[in-house]
Write a protein that holds these residues in place. Sequence first.
Motif, PDB file in Angstrom:
ATOM      1  N   LYS A   9      -8.240  -0.243   1.149  1.00  0.00           N
ATOM      2  CA  LYS A   9      -8.810  -0.505  -0.176  1.00  0.00           C
ATOM      3  C   LYS A   9      -7.809  -1.311  -0.992  1.00  0.00           C
ATOM      4  CE  LYS A   9     -10.768   1.900  -4.185  1.00  0.00           C
ATOM      5  NZ  LYS A   9     -11.095   3.240  -4.750  1.00  0.00           N
ATOM      6  N   ASP A  10      -8.303  -2.447  -1.537  1.00  0.00           N
ATOM      7  CA  ASP A  10      -7.487  -3.295  -2.391  1.00  0.00           C
ATOM      8  C   ASP A  10      -7.586  -2.746  -3.815  1.00  0.00           C
ATOM      9  OD1 ASP A  10      -6.185  -5.225  -3.790  1.00  0.00           O
ATOM     10  OD2 ASP A  10      -7.281  -6.920  -2.929  1.00  0.00           O
ATOM     11  N   LYS A  11      -6.494  -2.222  -4.337  1.00  0.00           N
ATOM     12  CA  LYS A  11      -6.518  -1.588  -5.647  1.00  0.00           C
ATOM     13  C   LYS A  11      -6.759  -2.587  -6.771  1.00  0.00           C
ATOM     14  CE  LYS A  11      -3.728   1.806  -6.472  1.00  0.00           C
ATOM     15  NZ  LYS A  11      -2.499   2.601  -6.658  1.00  0.00           N
ATOM     16  N   ASP A  47      -0.274  -2.129  -3.957  1.00  0.00           N
ATOM     17  CA  ASP A  47      -1.424  -3.033  -3.955  1.00  0.00           C
ATOM     18  C   ASP A  47      -2.531  -2.592  -3.000  1.00  0.00           C
ATOM     19  OD1 ASP A  47      -0.093  -4.634  -5.776  1.00  0.00           O
ATOM     20  OD2 ASP A  47       0.871  -5.832  -4.197  1.00  0.00           O
ATOM     21  N   ASN A  71      -9.084  -4.985  -6.855  1.00  0.00           N
ATOM     22  CA  ASN A  71     -10.512  -5.220  -7.118  1.00  0.00           C
ATOM     23  C   ASN A  71     -11.426  -4.181  -6.465  1.00  0.00           C
ATOM     24  OD1 ASN A  71     -10.433  -5.862  -4.401  1.00  0.00           O
ATOM     25  ND2 ASN A  71     -10.607  -8.079  -4.729  1.00  0.00           N
ATOM     26  N   ASP A  72     -10.836  -3.101  -5.949  1.00  0.00           N
ATOM     27  CA  ASP A  72     -11.583  -2.030  -5.283  1.00  0.00           C
ATOM     28  C   ASP A  72     -12.345  -2.502  -4.042  1.00  0.00           C
ATOM     29  OD1 ASP A  72     -10.733  -0.017  -6.938  1.00  0.00           O
ATOM     30  OD2 ASP A  72     -12.429  -0.176  -8.313  1.00  0.00           O
ATOM     31  N   GLY A  73     -11.961  -3.639  -3.486  1.00  0.00           N
ATOM     32  CA  GLY A  73     -12.612  -4.116  -2.274  1.00  0.00           C
ATOM     33  C   GLY A  73     -12.190  -3.303  -1.063  1.00  0.00           C
ATOM     34  N   LEU A  74     -13.136  -3.074  -0.169  1.00  0.00           N
ATOM     35  CA  LEU A  74     -12.894  -2.311   1.050  1.00  0.00           C
ATOM     36  C   LEU A  74     -12.791  -3.272   2.232  1.00  0.00           C
ATOM     37  CD1 LEU A  74     -15.445   0.617   0.548  1.00  0.00           C
ATOM     38  CD2 LEU A  74     -12.998   0.601   0.013  1.00  0.00           C
ATOM     39  N   TRP A 117      -7.194   8.327  -0.116  1.00  0.00           N
ATOM     40  CA  TRP A 117      -6.482   7.049  -0.125  1.00  0.00           C
ATOM     41  C   TRP A 117      -4.988   7.293  -0.264  1.00  0.00           C
ATOM     42  CZ3 TRP A 117      -9.441   3.411   1.619  1.00  0.00           C
ATOM     43  CH2 TRP A 117     -10.821   3.436   1.357  1.00  0.00           C
ATOM     44  N   LYS A 165     -17.953  -3.415  -0.920  1.00  0.00           N
ATOM     45  CA  LYS A 165     -17.557  -2.845  -2.207  1.00  0.00           C
ATOM     46  C   LYS A 165     -17.742  -1.328  -2.221  1.00  0.00           C
ATOM     47  CE  LYS A 165     -16.123  -6.147  -4.980  1.00  0.00           C
ATOM     48  NZ  LYS A 165     -14.783  -6.075  -5.637  1.00  0.00           N
ATOM     49  N   LYS A 166     -18.723  -0.866  -1.439  1.00  0.00           N
ATOM     50  CA  LYS A 166     -19.011   0.561  -1.342  1.00  0.00           C
ATOM     51  C   LYS A 166     -19.191   0.920   0.128  1.00  0.00           C
ATOM     52  CE  LYS A 166     -19.332   1.436  -5.832  1.00  0.00           C
ATOM     53  NZ  LYS A 166     -18.465   2.401  -6.552  1.00  0.00           N
TER      54      LYS A 166
END
Length: 460
Positions: A235-237, A222, A239-242, A214, A254-255
């Motif tokens: 990747k959104d830091k 962000d 909320n860890d959303g992909l 990353w 999410k994964k």
Amino acid sequence: MKFVKLARGFPSAQGASINIKILCDASFIVGLIALGGCASKSDPQPSGQIDPGSPTVAAGTAADPASYPRVVDIPGVQLTIHAPQIRKWDDFKQLEAIAVVEAQSTGATEPEFGTIEFRANTKPDLDRRVVYVSDVEISRMALESGKQTSPENTALIRSAFPQGTREIPLALILSYLAEDLLPVNNPAIVSDPPEIIVDQTDARLILTHGEPVWMSIDGGEDMVYAANTNWPLFKDKANDGLYLLDGHNWLNNKKLDRQWVWAGQLPEALRNLPDTENWKTTRTAAAQWQGTEETAVPNIHTRSTPAELIAIEGPPALETIADLDLSYVTNTEAALFKYADRWYYLVSGRWFTNSELKGEWASVTDLPEIFASIPEAHTMAYVLSAVPGTPQAQMALLEALIPRTTKISLDSQLPVTIDYAGEPEFEPIEQTDGVSRAVNTAFDIVEYAGVYYLCYYGIW
């Protein structure tokens, strides 16, 4: 149609003088370049008028411009030009070749044979599939008897050569290489096959070389992107959303290994990517995204090790190739065949086989000979370049040896900044003696003996 006068006073079998003129035809310039070739746009045109006795190509010889022998009728003599042979092509920069000519004078019982040897400078352009040929120079001319032509005739022919650079089709030059210059089809390299995924739905394959690396986007905090993948993956830091960009559509997860869904509202960080050329396409797609698509979500496969995807639109639709006992699958973009109850798959120049579409595939060590019988006009004829023993495979091997070159100033500065995800990390490259590669950057960087090397768009 024009003619180029090449020689006067070329001795005939009877000792008389004959004028030799060669028809100028760009499509077989390789064969005639030793005899003068076609004039480029910058070349001066021949002076004087073409007399009524100018040469003509005999009927039936011009259907295929690259076919030989070529027959040219000249008043008092019929000239036969045999296929040239390129005997050397040193570093693909200079070639040496020989062409045989046969002159049958009127009233003579036997023809007179001669050879012309020549060399020229060359510069291949693989993108345009042409070779630039310049500085053509006759190195030797001889008659059948072994005697060389007179200095006067040699000088006359040399002076008749037009100057300038010609564009010769690469395929034509390759077809005239001497056999001992052609690469040998070596047995296929046997190695472990990658994982081959067969999916009969709308599918995608996301490859990461190891775990995702990353990287920050122009210093932003962000949103980060995966630097070691073949897809726009973010990747959104917060909320860890992909977020994955597929064409103009966005997917969310999410994964990596879970089922993806259509994305709803995108994070502002995606909509506010830097307004630069690098991020223009992604920024535009994010700004235009209106929310969930109503179509089915494509099946996303993610792998961190080598893998290939065969995406088939439903059950395989087989079609027989010509009158062969060989079929290919028509509803896939993959080169997928079936022969003798086995499946054969070509990817990246390597063949794999399996008795079933699902399951483990094996490398092909001995491809069935029937593949070499695929007609050249068939839709799947492009695979012939990967079928050992075919002319197409031989030419593909030779083309692979021709280097791609470019010129850069030694004072040029690297147009990008090298970024790492954290501190630079290097791992040894297997089967090398002390060479390591960077694993946490998007750039191709290797280290050897304490020196670091970067390969950027083919430039080191």
